[in-house]
Design a protein around this motif. Structure first.
Motif, PDB file in Angstrom:
ATOM      1  N   MET A 124       7.293  -5.355  -6.550  1.00  0.00           N
ATOM      2  CA  MET A 124       6.162  -4.672  -5.919  1.00  0.00           C
ATOM      3  C   MET A 124       5.228  -4.091  -6.980  1.00  0.00           C
ATOM      4  N   VAL A 125       5.819  -3.414  -7.963  1.00  0.00           N
ATOM      5  CA  VAL A 125       5.017  -2.836  -9.048  1.00  0.00           C
ATOM      6  C   VAL A 125       4.245  -3.942  -9.752  1.00  0.00           C
ATOM      7  N   ASP A 126       4.926  -5.038 -10.026  1.00  0.00           N
ATOM      8  CA  ASP A 126       4.328  -6.169 -10.724  1.00  0.00           C
ATOM      9  C   ASP A 126       3.100  -6.682  -9.978  1.00  0.00           C
ATOM     10  N   GLU A 127       3.221  -6.849  -8.674  1.00  0.00           N
ATOM     11  CA  GLU A 127       2.101  -7.360  -7.887  1.00  0.00           C
ATOM     12  C   GLU A 127       0.929  -6.380  -7.864  1.00  0.00           C
ATOM     13  N   ILE A 128       1.228  -5.101  -7.742  1.00  0.00           N
ATOM     14  CA  ILE A 128       0.180  -4.072  -7.715  1.00  0.00           C
ATOM     15  C   ILE A 128      -0.561  -4.037  -9.049  1.00  0.00           C
ATOM     16  N   ALA A 137       0.837  -1.207   0.000  1.00  0.00           N
ATOM     17  CA  ALA A 137       0.000   0.000   0.000  1.00  0.00           C
ATOM     18  C   ALA A 137       0.870   1.255   0.000  1.00  0.00           C
ATOM     19  N   SER A 138       1.930   1.253   0.783  1.00  0.00           N
ATOM     20  CA  SER A 138       2.852   2.399   0.827  1.00  0.00           C
ATOM     21  C   SER A 138       3.538   2.585  -0.515  1.00  0.00           C
ATOM     22  N   ALA A 139       4.001   1.479  -1.083  1.00  0.00           N
ATOM     23  CA  ALA A 139       4.675   1.533  -2.382  1.00  0.00           C
ATOM     24  C   ALA A 139       3.726   2.041  -3.459  1.00  0.00           C
ATOM     25  N   GLU A 194       8.174   4.994   4.343  1.00  0.00           N
ATOM     26  CA  GLU A 194       6.715   5.158   4.331  1.00  0.00           C
ATOM     27  C   GLU A 194       6.026   4.008   5.076  1.00  0.00           C
ATOM     28  N   ALA A 195       6.591   2.804   4.931  1.00  0.00           N
ATOM     29  CA  ALA A 195       6.008   1.618   5.580  1.00  0.00           C
ATOM     30  C   ALA A 195       6.473   1.464   7.030  1.00  0.00           C
ATOM     31  N   GLY A 196       7.447   2.294   7.438  1.00  0.00           N
ATOM     32  CA  GLY A 196       7.926   2.242   8.813  1.00  0.00           C
ATOM     33  C   GLY A 196       8.848   1.071   9.110  1.00  0.00           C
ATOM     34  N   ILE A 197       9.634   0.667   8.102  1.00  0.00           N
ATOM     35  CA  ILE A 197      10.589  -0.424   8.303  1.00  0.00           C
ATOM     36  C   ILE A 197      11.946  -0.029   7.731  1.00  0.00           C
TER      37      ILE A 197
END
Length: 196
Positions: free
Chosen positions: A54-58, A14-16, A36-39
């Motif tokens: 990440m882009v691929d999954e989104i 979600a942050s990405a 942004e994700a706090g890690i």
């Protein structure tokens, strides 16, 4: 309460997605996503192999939802006006369900298709175009849509009007997605002129 790893993964995605939509894929760094994700940025790699993963999954989730909804439209009522309306509703529902993915696709598809991993986006784009063209061409054949207009131009105008609404349309109880779809269908098929 501690979050489960799946929740963390979803939070990272979600942050990405929000960052990719706002800044663009190429301009977003792994460090920004982690912040942004706090890690810690190194921790991202426990969940995803890369930024592109990440882009691929989104984007894949977004396209699968779109394909499913479009198949339902094409399998439903065959009247061109109804089908166009339902195609608009399906598109707007996907925009509402995946606003960041919609922005990413609209803004970065040309960049992403240069990366081998995202070659499937060309096929997906052709599928979307073919779905719209089949509805438009059926409308022309049945006399619902004018036959002196180029179907591909109509497709591009309609597609952009619908998909780019992600940037400005926020559904409300008084003006839900279905009302926007009705107004778009009326505008596309009936025009702006007042009927007498």
């Amino acid at each position: 309460m501690a979050r489960e790893p799946g929740d963390r993964r979803e939070r990272i995605l979600a942050s990405a997605a929000a960052l990719f939509a706002r800044k663009g894929v190429s301009a977003t760094t792994v460090r920004e996503i982690a912040d942004e994700a706090g890690i810690l940025s190194g921790s991202l790699y426990h969940h995803f192999e890369s930024k592109e993963a990440m882009v691929d999954e989104i984007v894949t989730s977004y396209l699968e939802d779109l394909r499913t909804r479009y198949k339902r439209v094409l399998a439903g009522d065959s009247h061109p006006r109804t089908r166009l309306h339902d195609l608009i509703v399906a598109s707007l529902e996907v925009v509402e369900a995946h606003p960041h993915a919609t922005e990413i696709y609209q803004n970065d598809v040309n960049y992403l298709t240069q990366i081998e991993r995202f070659g499937y986006l060309r096929t997906a784009g052709k599928e979307v175009q073919q779905t719209w063209l089949s509805v438009i061409e059926a409308g022309i054949a049945e006399g619902v849509i004018r036959d002196d207009l180029d179907p591909k131009i109509l497709y591009r105008l309609m597609r952009d009007a619908v998909w780019l609404s992600v940037r400005w349309f926020k559904p409300t109880a008084a003006y839900p997605i279905t009302r926007l779809a009705e107004d778009c269908t009326s505008l596309f098929l009936d025009g702006l002129a007042k009927t007498h």
